[in-house]
Design a protein around this motif. Structure first.
Motif, PDB file in Angstrom:
ATOM      1  N   ASP A  34      51.896  39.054  40.901  1.00 55.51           N
ATOM      2  CA  ASP A  34      51.537  39.675  39.833  1.00 55.51           C
ATOM      3  C   ASP A  34      50.889  39.125  38.676  1.00 55.51           C
ATOM      4  N   GLY A  35      49.965  39.940  38.053  1.00 53.15           N
ATOM      5  CA  GLY A  35      48.922  39.572  36.962  1.00 53.15           C
ATOM      6  C   GLY A  35      47.901  38.667  37.374  1.00 53.15           C
ATOM      7  N   ALA A  36      47.702  38.287  38.490  1.00 44.66           N
ATOM      8  CA  ALA A  36      46.342  37.653  39.030  1.00 44.66           C
ATOM      9  C   ALA A  36      45.376  38.526  39.285  1.00 44.66           C
ATOM     10  N   GLN A  37      44.200  38.160  39.339  1.00 48.91           N
ATOM     11  CA  GLN A  37      43.003  38.904  39.847  1.00 48.91           C
ATOM     12  C   GLN A  37      42.040  38.009  40.548  1.00 48.91           C
ATOM     13  N   ALA A  38      41.173  38.785  41.032  1.00 49.97           N
ATOM     14  CA  ALA A  38      40.054  37.950  41.774  1.00 49.97           C
ATOM     15  C   ALA A  38      38.742  38.620  41.385  1.00 49.97           C
ATOM     16  N   SER A  39      37.810  37.612  41.160  1.00 47.93           N
ATOM     17  CA  SER A  39      36.255  38.290  40.840  1.00 47.93           C
ATOM     18  C   SER A  39      35.193  37.827  41.895  1.00 47.93           C
ATOM     19  N   VAL A  40      34.259  38.280  41.950  1.00 52.11           N
ATOM     20  CA  VAL A  40      33.126  37.726  43.088  1.00 52.11           C
ATOM     21  C   VAL A  40      32.266  36.888  42.019  1.00 52.11           C
ATOM     22  N   ALA A  41      31.911  35.905  42.563  1.00 52.19           N
ATOM     23  CA  ALA A  41      31.211  34.852  41.972  1.00 52.19           C
ATOM     24  C   ALA A  41      29.660  35.282  42.161  1.00 52.19           C
ATOM     25  N   GLU A  42      28.803  34.382  41.496  1.00 55.17           N
ATOM     26  CA  GLU A  42      27.368  34.762  41.654  1.00 55.17           C
ATOM     27  C   GLU A  42      26.711  34.550  42.983  1.00 55.17           C
ATOM     28  N   ASP A  43      27.459  33.595  43.604  1.00 55.78           N
ATOM     29  CA  ASP A  43      26.932  33.139  44.945  1.00 55.78           C
ATOM     30  C   ASP A  43      27.653  34.081  46.238  1.00 55.78           C
ATOM     31  N   GLY A  44      28.292  34.867  45.731  1.00 56.86           N
ATOM     32  CA  GLY A  44      29.129  36.086  46.652  1.00 56.86           C
ATOM     33  C   GLY A  44      30.489  35.651  47.077  1.00 56.86           C
ATOM     34  N   GLY A  45      30.936  34.499  46.572  1.00 56.73           N
ATOM     35  CA  GLY A  45      32.135  33.819  46.914  1.00 56.73           C
ATOM     36  C   GLY A  45      32.976  34.448  46.055  1.00 56.73           C
ATOM     37  N   VAL A  46      34.411  34.331  46.104  1.00 53.30           N
ATOM     38  CA  VAL A  46      35.377  35.110  45.310  1.00 53.30           C
ATOM     39  C   VAL A  46      36.373  34.045  44.470  1.00 53.30           C
ATOM     40  N   VAL A  47      36.641  34.284  43.442  1.00 55.20           N
ATOM     41  CA  VAL A  47      37.355  33.298  42.594  1.00 55.20           C
ATOM     42  C   VAL A  47      38.718  33.983  41.996  1.00 55.20           C
ATOM     43  N   ALA A  48      39.966  33.423  42.395  1.00 57.71           N
ATOM     44  CA  ALA A  48      41.088  34.001  42.194  1.00 57.71           C
ATOM     45  C   ALA A  48      41.875  33.355  40.918  1.00 57.71           C
ATOM     46  N   GLY A  49      42.349  33.809  39.875  1.00 58.96           N
ATOM     47  CA  GLY A  49      43.034  33.300  39.025  1.00 58.96           C
ATOM     48  C   GLY A  49      44.300  34.048  38.354  1.00 58.96           C
ATOM     49  N   ASP A  50      45.145  33.292  38.048  1.00 66.01           N
ATOM     50  CA  ASP A  50      46.339  33.889  37.394  1.00 66.01           C
ATOM     51  C   ASP A  50      46.334  34.381  35.908  1.00 66.01           C
ATOM     52  N   GLN A  51      47.196  35.272  35.453  1.00 62.30           N
ATOM     53  CA  GLN A  51      47.218  35.817  34.179  1.00 62.30           C
ATOM     54  C   GLN A  51      47.000  34.756  32.975  1.00 62.30           C
ATOM     55  N   ASP A  52      47.225  33.619  33.109  1.00 66.20           N
ATOM     56  CA  ASP A  52      47.114  32.508  32.096  1.00 66.20           C
ATOM     57  C   ASP A  52      45.375  31.798  32.224  1.00 66.20           C
ATOM     58  N   GLY A  53      44.717  32.368  33.352  1.00 67.84           N
ATOM     59  CA  GLY A  53      43.273  31.784  33.601  1.00 67.84           C
ATOM     60  C   GLY A  53      43.349  30.301  34.427  1.00 67.84           C
TER      61      GLY A  53
END
Length: 62
Positions: A34-53
């Motif tokens: 809960d509160g975490a999110q994923a985003s697509v990086a410039e190279d097409g990979g994915v980075v997942a982080g929690d609500q505190d970054g």
């Protein structure tokens, strides 16, 4: 499809394409805390982080 766990805790997934008619796109479910999110990086990979970054993990581009 097969998966392998590395000694450092990393995981690799191998998707074998049988021939030229195989799908060109594969989607995998991602279940984050809960509160975490994923985003697509410039190279097409994915980075997942929690609500505190804080970094939870990364997925390299194929």
């Amino acid at each position: 499809m097969s998966a392998q766990i590395g000694q450092d805790g990393s995981v690799s997934t191998l998707v074998t394409l049988k021939d030229a008619t195989a799908p060109t796109e594969h989607r995998f479910s991602l279940h984050l805390p809960d509160g975490a999110q994923a985003s697509v990086a410039e190279d097409g990979g994915v980075v997942a982080g929690d609500q505190d970054g804080e970094l939870l993990g990364t997925f390299s581009s194929p």
